[in-house]
Design a protein around this motif. Sequence first.
Motif, PDB file in Angstrom:
ATOM      1  N   GLU A   1      18.334  14.515  -3.880  1.00 14.40           N
ATOM      2  CA  GLU A   1      17.177  14.977  -4.646  1.00 14.40           C
ATOM      3  C   GLU A   1      16.167  15.763  -3.825  1.00 14.40           C
ATOM      4  OE1 GLU A   1      17.204  14.378  -7.818  1.00 14.40           O
ATOM      5  OE2 GLU A   1      18.646  12.737  -7.993  1.00 14.40           O
ATOM      6  N   GLY A   2      16.278  15.655  -2.498  1.00 17.36           N
ATOM      7  CA  GLY A   2      15.348  16.388  -1.636  1.00 17.36           C
ATOM      8  C   GLY A   2      14.115  15.572  -1.277  1.00 17.36           C
ATOM      9  N   GLU A   3      13.401  16.082  -0.251  1.00 15.99           N
ATOM     10  CA  GLU A   3      12.258  15.336   0.283  1.00 15.99           C
ATOM     11  C   GLU A   3      11.121  15.198  -0.740  1.00 15.99           C
ATOM     12  OE1 GLU A   3      10.863  16.603   4.142  1.00 15.99           O
ATOM     13  OE2 GLU A   3       9.006  15.424   3.932  1.00 15.99           O
ATOM     14  N   GLU A   4      10.870  16.260  -1.508  1.00 18.97           N
ATOM     15  CA  GLU A   4       9.715  16.201  -2.422  1.00 18.97           C
ATOM     16  C   GLU A   4       9.883  15.084  -3.451  1.00 18.97           C
ATOM     17  OE1 GLU A   4       6.278  16.222  -3.834  1.00 18.97           O
ATOM     18  OE2 GLU A   4       6.699  17.144  -1.893  1.00 18.97           O
ATOM     19  N   TYR A   5      11.101  14.898  -3.916  1.00 17.34           N
ATOM     20  CA  TYR A   5      11.355  13.800  -4.867  1.00 17.34           C
ATOM     21  C   TYR A   5      11.066  12.449  -4.205  1.00 17.34           C
ATOM     22  CZ  TYR A   5      13.762  10.691  -8.098  1.00 17.34           C
ATOM     23  OH  TYR A   5      14.050   9.675  -8.965  1.00 17.34           O
ATOM     24  N   PHE A   6      11.473  12.325  -2.945  1.00 16.79           N
ATOM     25  CA  PHE A   6      11.206  11.084  -2.202  1.00 16.79           C
ATOM     26  C   PHE A   6       9.689  10.849  -2.102  1.00 16.79           C
ATOM     27  CE2 PHE A   6      10.372   8.888   1.843  1.00 16.79           C
ATOM     28  CZ  PHE A   6      11.090   7.716   1.624  1.00 16.79           C
ATOM     29  N   ARG A   7       8.922  11.917  -1.887  1.00 17.79           N
ATOM     30  CA  ARG A   7       7.460  11.768  -1.778  1.00 17.79           C
ATOM     31  C   ARG A   7       6.854  11.329  -3.119  1.00 17.79           C
ATOM     32  NH1 ARG A   7       7.702  10.952   3.343  1.00 17.79           N
ATOM     33  NH2 ARG A   7       8.567  12.697   4.497  1.00 17.79           N
TER      34      ARG A   7
ATOM     35  N   LEU B   1       8.338   9.362  -5.202  1.00 16.35           N
ATOM     36  CA  LEU B   1       8.625   7.918  -5.258  1.00 16.35           C
ATOM     37  C   LEU B   1       7.629   7.150  -4.388  1.00 16.35           C
ATOM     38  CD1 LEU B   1      12.527   8.025  -5.004  1.00 16.35           C
ATOM     39  CD2 LEU B   1      11.161   7.710  -7.068  1.00 16.35           C
ATOM     40  N   GLU B   2       7.302   7.712  -3.235  1.00 11.83           N
ATOM     41  CA  GLU B   2       6.305   7.049  -2.370  1.00 11.83           C
ATOM     42  C   GLU B   2       4.963   6.925  -3.099  1.00 11.83           C
ATOM     43  OE1 GLU B   2       7.407   7.593   2.272  1.00 11.83           O
ATOM     44  OE2 GLU B   2       6.480   9.347   1.391  1.00 11.83           O
ATOM     45  N   ARG B   3       4.603   7.972  -3.828  1.00  7.20           N
ATOM     46  CA  ARG B   3       3.314   7.916  -4.536  1.00  7.20           C
ATOM     47  C   ARG B   3       3.345   6.847  -5.631  1.00  7.20           C
ATOM     48  NH1 ARG B   3       3.445  13.569  -3.215  1.00  7.20           N
ATOM     49  NH2 ARG B   3       4.216  14.292  -5.231  1.00  7.20           N
ATOM     50  N   LYS B   4       4.487   6.706  -6.303  1.00  6.47           N
ATOM     51  CA  LYS B   4       4.628   5.665  -7.333  1.00  6.47           C
ATOM     52  C   LYS B   4       4.483   4.284  -6.722  1.00  6.47           C
ATOM     53  CE  LYS B   4       7.791   7.480 -10.760  1.00  6.47           C
ATOM     54  NZ  LYS B   4       9.151   7.438 -11.242  1.00  6.47           N
ATOM     55  N   VAL B   5       5.147   4.098  -5.585  1.00  6.81           N
ATOM     56  CA  VAL B   5       5.068   2.811  -4.885  1.00  6.81           C
ATOM     57  C   VAL B   5       3.619   2.530  -4.475  1.00  6.81           C
ATOM     58  CG1 VAL B   5       5.710   1.658  -2.717  1.00  6.81           C
ATOM     59  CG2 VAL B   5       7.458   2.740  -4.101  1.00  6.81           C
ATOM     60  N   ALA B   6       2.924   3.559  -4.003  1.00  6.72           N
ATOM     61  CA  ALA B   6       1.528   3.380  -3.567  1.00  6.72           C
ATOM     62  C   ALA B   6       0.648   2.916  -4.733  1.00  6.72           C
ATOM     63  CB  ALA B   6       0.995   4.689  -2.991  1.00  6.72           C
ATOM     64  N   GLU B   7       0.855   3.506  -5.900  1.00  4.29           N
ATOM     65  CA  GLU B   7       0.050   3.100  -7.071  1.00  4.29           C
ATOM     66  C   GLU B   7       0.298   1.647  -7.397  1.00  4.29           C
ATOM     67  OE1 GLU B   7       0.741   5.736 -10.415  1.00  4.29           O
ATOM     68  OE2 GLU B   7       0.211   7.443  -9.128  1.00  4.29           O
ATOM     69  N   TRP B   8       1.571   1.258  -7.365  1.00  7.58           N
ATOM     70  CA  TRP B   8       1.921  -0.132  -7.683  1.00  7.58           C
ATOM     71  C   TRP B   8       1.310  -1.091  -6.647  1.00  7.58           C
ATOM     72  CZ3 TRP B   8       5.189  -3.609  -4.962  1.00  7.58           C
ATOM     73  CH2 TRP B   8       5.377  -4.833  -5.629  1.00  7.58           C
ATOM     74  N   LEU B   9       1.393  -0.729  -5.386  1.00 11.47           N
ATOM     75  CA  LEU B   9       0.834  -1.591  -4.337  1.00 11.47           C
ATOM     76  C   LEU B   9      -0.672  -1.767  -4.531  1.00 11.47           C
ATOM     77  CD1 LEU B   9       2.698  -0.122  -1.209  1.00 11.47           C
ATOM     78  CD2 LEU B   9       3.067  -2.397  -2.192  1.00 11.47           C
ATOM     79  N   GLN B  10      -1.324  -0.652  -4.846  1.00 10.38           N
ATOM     80  CA  GLN B  10      -2.781  -0.702  -4.995  1.00 10.38           C
ATOM     81  C   GLN B  10      -3.189  -1.590  -6.169  1.00 10.38           C
ATOM     82  OE1 GLN B  10      -4.775   3.197  -5.082  1.00 10.38           O
ATOM     83  NE2 GLN B  10      -6.416   2.169  -6.201  1.00 10.38           N
ATOM     84  N   GLU B  11      -2.429  -1.515  -7.256  1.00 12.30           N
ATOM     85  CA  GLU B  11      -2.760  -2.274  -8.463  1.00 12.30           C
ATOM     86  C   GLU B  11      -2.395  -3.742  -8.344  1.00 12.30           C
ATOM     87  OE1 GLU B  11      -4.059  -1.078 -11.455  1.00 12.30           O
ATOM     88  OE2 GLU B  11      -4.415   0.731 -10.248  1.00 12.30           O
TER      89      GLU B  11
END
Length: 179
Positions: free
Chosen positions: A59-65, A67-77
């Motif tokens: 999927e490429g690096e941008e797709y991975f980033r 996913l990282e942003r999604k994980v960050a939102e979940w961690l924060q909440e």
Amino acid sequence: MQTIKGLFLKNIVLIGFMGVGKGTIARELIKHSEYIALDTDDLIESMENCKVKAIFEAEGEEYFRVLERKVAEWLQESVKNTLISTGGGFYKVKNLKKIGTVVLLDSPFESILRRIHEHPNAKKKLKKRPLLSDLKKAKMLYNERRPQYLELADIVIDVTDKSALECSQEILKKVKDND
Ligand code: S3P
């Protein structure tokens, strides 16, 4: 709000370059504290049911980033009392500091490389990190990121030539002083 053993702990977010020892130090630190451990790459791999390397390839690096942003939102909440080790590029998510106390594991590029090469599973460690495949590019990435890591960090730990135990004790002490 109380945990069984004590007060809720603010999360610790370990940042730093690939191979600096975030996972190893996290595993050591939780042995000596009440933190639970999570790793952002592991969360992404279970979300996608796919290894990081394969996500980069398919999927490429941008797709991975993303996913990282999604994980960050979940961690924060949703996450408390947790020691979160992150992938080397995770620091770019929005509001990293809202997730927890940001601890940078810092070391010169050459020492990080030495650490990887001295590891019994060196080949595997290099293979699973697509961004380390070209050393010249990796060094450029390190030089570009290091000032950004330093700017974001609440606490900086120089991990060069220190054991995981020494680093984890230093982190716990500095986090306590920082709160
Ligand atoms: C990356 C670091 C890796 C992993 C991915 C991208 C990066 O994690 O998230 O390969 O951009 O620095 P580690 O820091 O655990 O190697």
